[in-house]
Design a protein around this motif. Structure first.
Motif, short mmCIF file in Angstrom:
data_model
loop_
_atom_site.label_atom_id
_atom_site.label_comp_id
_atom_site.label_asym_id
_atom_site.label_seq_id
_atom_site.Cartn_x
_atom_site.Cartn_y
_atom_site.Cartn_z
N GLU A 15 -3.40 15.96 5.59
CA GLU A 15 -4.46 15.13 5.02
C GLU A 15 -3.80 13.88 4.44
O GLU A 15 -2.90 13.98 3.60
N VAL A 16 -4.22 12.74 4.93
CA VAL A 16 -3.55 11.48 4.62
C VAL A 16 -4.48 10.59 3.81
O VAL A 16 -5.63 10.36 4.19
N PHE A 17 -3.99 10.10 2.69
CA PHE A 17 -4.74 9.17 1.84
C PHE A 17 -4.02 7.84 1.82
O PHE A 17 -2.87 7.75 1.36
N CYS A 18 -4.66 6.80 2.33
CA CYS A 18 -4.11 5.44 2.27
C CYS A 18 -4.68 4.75 1.03
O CYS A 18 -5.90 4.62 0.89
N ARG A 19 -3.81 4.31 0.16
CA ARG A 19 -4.24 3.70 -1.10
C ARG A 19 -3.77 2.26 -1.15
O ARG A 19 -2.59 1.96 -0.95
N GLY A 20 -4.71 1.38 -1.44
CA GLY A 20 -4.38 -0.03 -1.55
C GLY A 20 -3.52 -0.30 -2.78
O GLY A 20 -3.75 0.27 -3.85
N GLY A 21 -2.53 -1.14 -2.62
CA GLY A 21 -1.65 -1.50 -3.72
C GLY A 21 -1.70 -2.99 -4.00
O GLY A 21 -2.63 -3.69 -3.58
N ASP B 258 0.84 -1.19 0.00
CA ASP B 258 0.00 0.00 0.00
C ASP B 258 0.88 1.25 0.00
O ASP B 258 2.08 1.20 0.27
N SER B 259 0.25 2.37 -0.28
CA SER B 259 0.96 3.64 -0.26
C SER B 259 0.18 4.65 0.57
O SER B 259 -1.04 4.53 0.73
N VAL B 260 0.89 5.62 1.08
CA VAL B 260 0.28 6.70 1.86
C VAL B 260 0.68 8.03 1.24
O VAL B 260 1.88 8.32 1.12
N ASP B 261 -0.32 8.79 0.80
CA ASP B 261 -0.08 10.12 0.27
C ASP B 261 -0.44 11.15 1.33
O ASP B 261 -1.52 11.07 1.94
N ILE B 262 0.45 12.11 1.55
CA ILE B 262 0.24 13.12 2.58
C ILE B 262 0.24 14.51 1.95
O ILE B 262 1.17 14.86 1.22
#
Length: 256
Positions: free
Chosen positions: A208-214, A196-200
């Motif tokens: 603001e944190v977006f957790c995206r499934g990989g 997964d990845s985390v965009d901040i």
């Protein structure tokens, strides 16, 4: 059999509704108590210190404002079901619950909760996130074999309650296929690596944190549950509901 169905996708999700129809067609008494919305990846979360609502949606079908484990708790300890269930079937979930997925899975948690309450529990998941993937073959397999699957939660064929002291629920996974080449029971759970990845994004003093499934990569031998499912077979595992400790070690060097 008298069966309670639940899930974490919601009471009106395709998987649970298709399985509901198949089990009834096989002559079982079936009721549903499932979340009123999608509660995926809720694990064993429960609602405490605030009320929940249970709403009749159709004869023998109830939605619950809580989480999958809540649905099992209120159904088994409440009085609104038309019968006392012989077993709890959780699913069919859209998306695999293989190996370490079980830690996060609301589907598996519902089957685990049933066993903790002394009732056999079976979790069933479709190894696909494709919104068009059909549930039919896995629903047919589950309905045809439901007594055998429930028996796997009753080691040694013992009576419900006493045999459940071992605390085992059954976890079933299979791909969306027209038919399966075999059903295999394995004692090896895969290790699932979640890439997964985390965009901040900074918004003033707030992040603001977006957790995206990989991509999910499964590790283990050719006999683990993920490998079995990947080759077109039904993967069946028997999983302890209660936490199990590792071997004890000498702690005499600690200061007390």
């Amino acid at each position: 059999m008298k069966l309670l169905l639940t899930n974490d996708d919601g009471w009106n999700a395709d998987g649970i509704q298709i399985l509901f129809g198949r089990l009834k067609a096989c002559g079982h008494d079936v009721a549903i108590c499932a979340p009123d919305r999608n509660r995926s990846a809720a694990s064993s979360r429960i609602v405490v210190e605030r009320p929940m609502t249970v709403k009749p949606e159709a004869p023998g079908v109830f939605s619950c404002s809580g989480y999958p484990s809540d649905c099992v708790i209120v159904a088994l300890r409440g009085t609104f079901l038309p019968f006392v269930p012989d077993a709890v079937i959780s699913g069919i979930n859209r998306g695999a619950n293989l190996g370490t997925d079980i830690i996060y899975s609301g589907t598996a948690a519902a089957a685990r909760q049933a066993v903790l309450y002394g009732v056999p529990g079976v979790a069933v998941s479709l190894d696909s996130h494709d919104p068009g993937a059909p549930f039919d073959a896995l629903a047919d397999f589950t309905a045809t074999n439901v007594e055998r699957l429930v028996a796997l939660s009753l080691p040694g064929g013992g009576e419900r309650g006493s045999a459940l002291r071992e605390g085992i629920f059954v976890n079933v996974n299979a791909q969306a296929r027209d038919a399966y080449t075999a059903a295999v029971c394995t004692d090896e759970l895969s290790f699932r690596e979640y890439r997964d990845s985390v965009d901040i994004v900074r918004q003033g003093d707030v992040f603001e944190v977006f957790c995206r499934g990989g991509e999910t990569v499964s590790h283990g031998s050719a006999d683990n549950d993920a490998a079995i499912s990947a080759r077109g077979e039904v993967a069946i595992t028997r999983v302890y509901a209660r936490p199990l400790t590792a071997e004890k070690v000498d702690v005499s060097a600690f200061s007390v």
